[in-house]
Each structure stands twice: as C-alpha cells, then as structure tokens.
Design a protein around this motif. Sequence first.
Motif, mmCIF file in Angstrom:
data_model
loop_
_atom_site.group_PDB
_atom_site.id
_atom_site.type_symbol
_atom_site.label_atom_id
_atom_site.label_comp_id
_atom_site.label_asym_id
_atom_site.label_seq_id
_atom_site.Cartn_x
_atom_site.Cartn_y
_atom_site.Cartn_z
ATOM 1 N N ASP A 1 110.305 12.436 4.766
ATOM 2 C CA ASP A 1 110.718 13.737 4.232
ATOM 3 C C ASP A 1 110.451 13.800 2.723
ATOM 4 O O ASP A 1 110.003 14.821 2.205
ATOM 5 N N ARG B 1 106.681 14.268 2.259
ATOM 6 C CA ARG B 1 106.337 15.663 2.581
ATOM 7 C C ARG B 1 106.637 16.575 1.389
ATOM 8 O O ARG B 1 105.799 17.376 0.974
ATOM 9 N N GLU C 1 103.941 18.760 -0.694
ATOM 10 C CA GLU C 1 104.056 20.230 -0.718
ATOM 11 C C GLU C 1 104.166 20.739 -2.153
ATOM 12 O O GLU C 1 103.658 21.818 -2.471
ATOM 13 N N VAL D 1 101.343 20.381 4.868
ATOM 14 C CA VAL D 1 101.639 19.084 5.496
ATOM 15 C C VAL D 1 102.131 19.313 6.926
ATOM 16 O O VAL D 1 102.956 20.187 7.175
ATOM 17 N N CYS E 1 104.049 17.128 9.779
ATOM 18 C CA CYS E 1 104.700 15.848 10.086
ATOM 19 C C CYS E 1 104.739 15.637 11.599
ATOM 20 O O CYS E 1 104.959 16.589 12.352
ATOM 21 N N LEU F 1 101.137 13.727 8.298
ATOM 22 C CA LEU F 1 102.022 12.638 7.895
ATOM 23 C C LEU F 1 102.698 12.133 9.166
ATOM 24 O O LEU F 1 103.517 12.837 9.757
#
Length: 214
Positions: free
Chosen positions: A25, A28, A32, A38, A40, A97
């Motif tokens: 997280d 990410r 961003e 992105v 995930c 990711l």
Amino acid sequence: MTNTTPGRFITVEGTEGVGKTSNIDFIRRQLEAQGIEVMCSREPGGTPLAEQIRELLLAKRDEAVDETAELLLMFAARAQHLNQKIKPALAQGAWVLCDRFTDATYAYQGGGRDLSVDTIAKLEDLVQGSLRPDATFILDIDVETGLKRASARSEADRFESEQLEFFEKVRSVYLARAKAEPQRYHIIDAGQELAAVQAQIAEVLEGWTYKPRQ
Ligand code: Z5A
C-alpha cells in the motif's frame, strides 16, 4: 528476458509475516504520487478463477497435497492471472504491483518442497514466455519473528503450518536469487519498525525513472 510492455511489473516477496500487505500500500501511494496508474494484485489469485485456486491451495485438509499438484496449481492460477489481468494492464501502460509471483514458486516449491528448479524454470517459460518482473522487493526478516507476526494476525493456513526449517529454506532461496541478480532485486530489512522499512523502500523508489518505456 524481461518485460517489454509500456508498463512496469513490480513484485513484492518474502517469508511469512514480513509485512508485504502493509508495504504494498505504501509503494502504491508513492507511485501514484508520481502520476503513475497502479494496479495491485496478488498470487496465487488476482482473478475469480485464480482466487478459487488460491482457496484450494491454502485450505488445510486431511488428504496430503501432492507437491507436483501444488506446483501445477500455482502455475495454473498464474496463467489465468497473467493473461486476464497482468498483461492487459501492462499493455495499457499501468504499473502492476503484485504481492508474490514466480520467485515465491522458486522459494516455496523449489526451496521449501525441494522440487526441481529446472521443472519450475520450464513451467515459468511455458506460462510467462519472456515476461519477468522489472523489479522485486524482498522483505527479509528472521523466520521466527515473521511467524510470530503472522500468528498474531490470523489463524495459520496450510503453508503457515509448516515447520521452521521449511521457512529457513524458503528464505535462503529468496536471498540466493537476490544475490544472483542484484540489479532486479532489492532486499529490505523488514525486521525494523514499519517507518524504517518504508524509508528503505522510498530510497529505492527515489532512484527510479518514471518515463514511459518507448
Ligand atoms: N505461495 C507458494 O507457495 N508459491 C507461490 O508461487 C506463491 C505463493 C505465489 C499465500 O501467500 C501462500 O502461498 C504463501 C506462500 C504460498 N504462504 N503462506 N502463508 P500470501 O502472500 O497471501 O500469504 P503470507 O505470506 O502469509 O502473507 P500475509 O499473511 O499477507 O503476510 P504479509 O503481507 O507479509 O504481512 P502483513 O499482513 O503486512 O503483516 C503481518 C503482521 O505483521 C500484521 O499484523 C502487520 O501489522 C504486522 N507488521 C507488518 N510490518 C511490521 C513491522 N515492520 N513491524 C511490526 N509489525 C509489522
């Protein structure tokens, strides 16, 4: 052999309780903030079918799970995930990711279960062609601390119920792979408090260029 699509493919790996979820997280949000799109995801899983395979793999059961069956199920889930979700996102220029990928197969099935590395490499070529992650974070922690963290968080699944020796073998494969290809792998000391772990990750991210691949 690597990723030639416009997007970037980043994976996060490690033994149990290393903090992948917590740190993905963070990564990410950092990406961003650079204006990057992105996506995930996780393995095994990432699509409805692959998530069903994940449930089959993680469930504790009375029947012994054949190691080759486990290996093939990992790659069956990966084929679905890759073709339905990862490749389309990369083709559109997104950064993917992913919480675990094929390094986990080398570490858990190759290291932990002692399956043939050549067989894993053949399945990797079959399922992925030439696609490999652009960068891989290995969150590294001593096995006992990781297991303590994982057990404090939730009940053990089929993998988490393995013995210490299994996870020591998993960890040593991760570290050996990182040593063999230092340009792709970033080893992060995950035994520190979360802010210190994220500072190490941020240092790696600061060194990256964010221009689209031509
Ligand atoms: N597997 C395989 O065998 N072969 C394959 O090819 C693939 C997978 C792809 C499921 O994966 C299983 O599949 C996995 C390997 C196998 N084995 N197991 N189990 P998974 O990734 O879903 O499962 P996991 O490794 O157990 O991940 P996890 O449970 O999601 O853990 P995590 O994401 O690494 O950790 P976390 O949830 O972020 O953190 C754990 C706890 O520690 C939590 O309470 C956090 O708040 C705490 N934490 C995190 N960081 C810190 C720090 N820095 N300090 C203190 N506490 C912390």
